[in-house]
Design a protein around this motif. Structure first.
Motif, PDB file in Angstrom:
ATOM      1  N   ARG A  36      -9.562   9.147  -2.062  1.00 36.88           N
ATOM      2  CA  ARG A  36     -10.073   8.010  -1.296  1.00 36.88           C
ATOM      3  C   ARG A  36      -9.528   6.703  -1.872  1.00 36.88           C
ATOM      4  O   ARG A  36      -9.684   6.427  -3.059  1.00 36.88           O
ATOM      5  N   THR A  37      -8.905   5.915  -1.036  1.00 38.55           N
ATOM      6  CA  THR A  37      -8.431   4.607  -1.446  1.00 38.55           C
ATOM      7  C   THR A  37      -9.329   3.516  -0.865  1.00 38.55           C
ATOM      8  O   THR A  37      -9.930   3.701   0.193  1.00 38.55           O
ATOM      9  N   LEU A  38      -9.399   2.405  -1.559  1.00 40.30           N
ATOM     10  CA  LEU A  38     -10.157   1.258  -1.070  1.00 40.30           C
ATOM     11  C   LEU A  38      -9.294   0.295  -0.278  1.00 40.30           C
ATOM     12  O   LEU A  38      -9.810  -0.655   0.317  1.00 40.30           O
ATOM     13  N   ASP A  39      -7.978   0.527  -0.274  1.00 40.31           N
ATOM     14  CA  ASP A  39      -7.059  -0.324   0.488  1.00 40.31           C
ATOM     15  C   ASP A  39      -5.873   0.527   0.931  1.00 40.31           C
ATOM     16  O   ASP A  39      -4.862   0.618   0.248  1.00 40.31           O
ATOM     17  N   ILE A  40      -6.018   1.150   2.083  1.00 40.18           N
ATOM     18  CA  ILE A  40      -4.999   2.083   2.546  1.00 40.18           C
ATOM     19  C   ILE A  40      -3.714   1.365   2.948  1.00 40.18           C
ATOM     20  O   ILE A  40      -2.617   1.906   2.800  1.00 40.18           O
ATOM     21  N   ASP A  41      -3.836   0.136   3.413  1.00 42.44           N
ATOM     22  CA  ASP A  41      -2.639  -0.621   3.797  1.00 42.44           C
ATOM     23  C   ASP A  41      -1.766  -0.901   2.576  1.00 42.44           C
ATOM     24  O   ASP A  41      -0.538  -0.753   2.622  1.00 42.44           O
ATOM     25  N   GLU A  42      -2.401  -1.311   1.474  1.00 45.63           N
ATOM     26  CA  GLU A  42      -1.650  -1.593   0.255  1.00 45.63           C
ATOM     27  C   GLU A  42      -1.064  -0.311  -0.334  1.00 45.63           C
ATOM     28  O   GLU A  42       0.067  -0.295  -0.826  1.00 45.63           O
ATOM     29  N   THR A  43      -1.827   0.772  -0.279  1.00 46.10           N
ATOM     30  CA  THR A  43      -1.321   2.047  -0.792  1.00 46.10           C
ATOM     31  C   THR A  43      -0.115   2.506   0.019  1.00 46.10           C
ATOM     32  O   THR A  43       0.900   2.943  -0.549  1.00 46.10           O
ATOM     33  N   GLN A  44      -0.198   2.401   1.345  1.00 47.32           N
ATOM     34  CA  GLN A  44       0.926   2.761   2.207  1.00 47.32           C
ATOM     35  C   GLN A  44       2.149   1.897   1.873  1.00 47.32           C
ATOM     36  O   GLN A  44       3.275   2.397   1.796  1.00 47.32           O
TER      37      GLN A  44
END
Length: 457
Positions: free
Chosen positions: A230-238
């Protein structure tokens, strides 16, 4: 009833999910890199958002943030599904929700095995999205029969795990040594096998029908096809994935980025092309296993879900062929019609909330006749969004499709058959909406009782 030396199902689930993660990182090293990236992004996100940290802490989610939230598996027969249900029950995981993926061109229907009690979720929310192949959707009668014959010959469970499942059911639990055996033996069902059980021609024929069918039918076991932190910021991870040597799928599935996140957003790295050996000692490749990440928001009520589904339908007609940046811009524009604050979502009955007493509320008594909004305004209770613990069929299908190779968008008509799925499962699936509604009702009832309050008619 469990005896004192029995290990709790929550502990068994934790041991199993941890062992699964270790196994999958060894099999798919890039997944380990993805885990490191998610930890990095989560740490930075929490450093820059004290409000988010406090919210996660209040909801009891901070401690479980680094636990992989789910995996996915696909099976081929009713017996395999029913036995998996018994295996997951050992770990306190029940079938929740029915998902028809045929509507998105994937010939399976599914459920999610997961814990259902709040305390169990807080200890370890691990779940497995489990899909059953729908052979009846294969048009060719001869190919359909060939696939059925292949599946009938295999047993995806070890004799020892079958014995331990029966032992758990008979004595109400497993002791420590039996738990270790169970985890070791259960992992064998989810392990990757390089040797196919069919020849190349059969594999290719099944691939031509749909690559997922070949993935389910042609191997000794179903193998876990992904795990998901689980990520808290999927846009940044992508955005950072390519910097880590990870190739992300084209677009993030689900709703757009919001101030008040809803439901589930998912992305993944592209599936590995892995060497396999067919019968007749013919070498080849197969593409199926990948790494996924998810960002979870609030659970929506039926009213909220209807709004979501309609907005998603509008957005999908405008996003075909767009890259992720353009795709997200369209989603954000379309979803601007949905309120983007916790309070507005609660007031309009669009999402589920957990009510709890504030410090002032813990000191107050005999409030009498009132309403929820007044109690919130008086600072006696707070409402926190309930995290969505389940899945979205269109998003799940989008993840599957992106990792099945080019040209794999199926043409199956929407063909839900919950009755047949539950017959194969051997039990009804629980409504996820009913679980959220009951959690909201119980939390409010408890707060009102403690306050000595009753709601105005």
């Amino acid at each position: 009833m469990q005896t004192p030396n029995m290990v709790s199902s929550d502990t068994i689930r934790t041991r199993f999910s941890s062992a699964m993660s270790v196994m999958y990182q060894a099999e798919v090293p890039q997944y380990g890199t993805l885990l490191e990236l998610v930890v990095e992004v989560n740490r930075e996100t929490l450093e820059h958002s004290p409000t988010l940290r406090r919210r996660l802490q209040a909801q009891g989610e901070l401690d479980r943030l680094d636990v992989e939230r789910h995996g996915a598996i696909r099976v081929g027969t009713a017996d395999e599904l029913a036995t998996l249900a018994r295996l997951f029950a050992v770990m306190g995981m029940m079938p929740v929700g029915y998902y028809d993926l045929s509507e998105a061109g994937v010939p399976v229907h599914s459920t999610a095995f997961r814990p259902v009690e709040d305390e169990a979720l807080s200890r370890n929310p691990f779940r497995v999205f489990t899909s059953l192949l729908r052979l009846e959707l294969i048009e060719s009668e001869s190919l359909r029969q060939r696939a059925a014959d292949i599946l009938a010959k295999r047993d995806i469970f070890t004799p020892k795990v079958r014995e331990l499942i029966a032992l758990f059911e008979a004595q109400g639990g497993l002791d420590d040594a039996q738990t270790d055996q169970f985890v070791e033996q259960a992992l064998e069902t989810f392990r990757w096998h390089q040797d196919a059980t069919v020849d190349l021609a059969t594999y290719q024929a099944l691939c031509d029908e749909h690559r997922l069918i070949a993935d389910v039918v042609c191997f000794r076991g179903p193998h876990i096809n992904h795990l998901t932190p689980r990520t808290l910021d999927i846009d940044e991870t992508q955005r950072r994935m390519p910097d880590k040597g990870i190739s992300p799928k084209a677009v993030i599935e689900g709703p757009p980025r919001r101030q008040s996140p809803i439901l589930l957003r998912q992305t993944s790295f592209k599936a590995l092309e892995e060497r396999i050996r067919f019968e007749g000692d013919t070498a080849g490749t197969h593409t199926a296993r990948f790494g996924e990440i998810e960002q979870r928001g609030m659970a929506l009520t039926p009213k909220g879900r209807a709004r979501y589904d309609e907005l998603l339908r509008q957005a999908r007609s405008q996003t075909a062929g767009l890259d992720n940046e353009a795709h997200q811009r369209v989603l954000e524009e379309v979803f601007s019609a949905l309120p983007d604050s916790d309070e507005a979502m609660r007031r309009e009955g669009l999402a589920y909330f957990h009510y709890h007493l504030t410090e002032a509320g813990n000191s107050a008594r005999a409030v009498g006749k009132t309403d929820v909004q007044t109690l919130i305004a008086q600072g006696l209770i707070e409402a926190q969004p309930i995290t969505y613990e389940d899945f979205l069929p269109v998003s799940a299908a989008g993840i599957f499709q992106s990792n099945l190779g080019e040209g794999q968008q199926g043409t199956y008509r929407a063909n839900a058959n919950r009755e047949a799925f539950e017959e194969a499962l051997g039990a009804p699936v629980t409504s996820e909406l009913a679980l959220y509604a009951e959690r909201e009702r119980a939390s409010l009832a408890f707060a009102l009782e403690r306050l000595g309050a009753r709601l105005a008619e």
